[in-house]
Motif scaffolding. Structure first.
Motif, PDB file in Angstrom:
ATOM      1  N   GLN A 232       3.126  -4.465  -3.751  1.00  0.00           N
ATOM      2  CA  GLN A 232       2.685  -3.969  -2.456  1.00  0.00           C
ATOM      3  C   GLN A 232       1.967  -5.069  -1.694  1.00  0.00           C
ATOM      4  O   GLN A 232       1.296  -5.910  -2.280  1.00  0.00           O
ATOM      5  N   SER A 233       2.100  -5.016  -0.371  1.00  0.00           N
ATOM      6  CA  SER A 233       1.448  -6.026   0.457  1.00  0.00           C
ATOM      7  C   SER A 233      -0.045  -5.746   0.541  1.00  0.00           C
ATOM      8  O   SER A 233      -0.513  -4.655   0.241  1.00  0.00           O
ATOM      9  N   SER A 234      -0.793  -6.728   0.978  1.00  0.00           N
ATOM     10  CA  SER A 234      -2.238  -6.552   1.132  1.00  0.00           C
ATOM     11  C   SER A 234      -2.573  -5.849   2.437  1.00  0.00           C
ATOM     12  O   SER A 234      -3.709  -5.451   2.650  1.00  0.00           O
TER      13      SER A 234
ATOM     14  N   PRO B 242      -0.610  -2.962   3.906  1.00  0.00           N
ATOM     15  CA  PRO B 242       0.428  -1.944   4.067  1.00  0.00           C
ATOM     16  C   PRO B 242       0.159  -1.049   5.272  1.00  0.00           C
ATOM     17  O   PRO B 242      -0.979  -0.945   5.725  1.00  0.00           O
TER      18      PRO B 242
ATOM     19  N   CYS C 245       4.738   2.353   5.019  1.00  0.00           N
ATOM     20  CA  CYS C 245       5.430   1.319   4.253  1.00  0.00           C
ATOM     21  C   CYS C 245       4.457   0.480   3.422  1.00  0.00           C
ATOM     22  O   CYS C 245       3.683  -0.300   3.980  1.00  0.00           O
ATOM     23  N   PRO C 246       4.510   0.610   2.106  1.00  0.00           N
ATOM     24  CA  PRO C 246       3.615  -0.186   1.270  1.00  0.00           C
ATOM     25  C   PRO C 246       4.012  -1.663   1.181  1.00  0.00           C
ATOM     26  O   PRO C 246       3.250  -2.471   0.670  1.00  0.00           O
ATOM     27  N   TYR C 247       5.208  -2.011   1.661  1.00  0.00           N
ATOM     28  CA  TYR C 247       5.705  -3.392   1.569  1.00  0.00           C
ATOM     29  C   TYR C 247       5.620  -4.153   2.888  1.00  0.00           C
ATOM     30  O   TYR C 247       6.127  -5.258   3.002  1.00  0.00           O
TER      31      TYR C 247
ATOM     32  N   THR D 164       4.994  -6.558   5.627  1.00  0.00           N
ATOM     33  CA  THR D 164       4.527  -7.938   5.717  1.00  0.00           C
ATOM     34  C   THR D 164       4.797  -8.402   7.140  1.00  0.00           C
ATOM     35  O   THR D 164       5.947  -8.428   7.571  1.00  0.00           O
TER      36      THR D 164
END
Length: 45
Positions: free
Chosen positions: A25-27, A29, A33-35, A37
């Motif tokens: 997961q991105s920092s 989110p 969308c947890p991804y 970027t």
């Protein structure tokens, strides 16, 4: 699977999520969308 994507995300292509694999997961989110970027601007000065 077609996932709509209207965010300015690195993985957005033609209004859809183009992410092909599961990643950590991105920092930063978004709620949908947890991804997420953020895509870098092409017009850097």
């Amino acid at each position: 699977m077609m996932i709509p994507c209207s965010e300015k995300c690195l993985y957005e292509k033609d209004g859809l999520c183009d992410l092909k694999t599961v990643i950590p997961q991105s920092s930063t989110p978004t709620p949908d969308c947890p991804y997420f970027t953020e895509r870098e601007s092409k017009n850097k000065s």
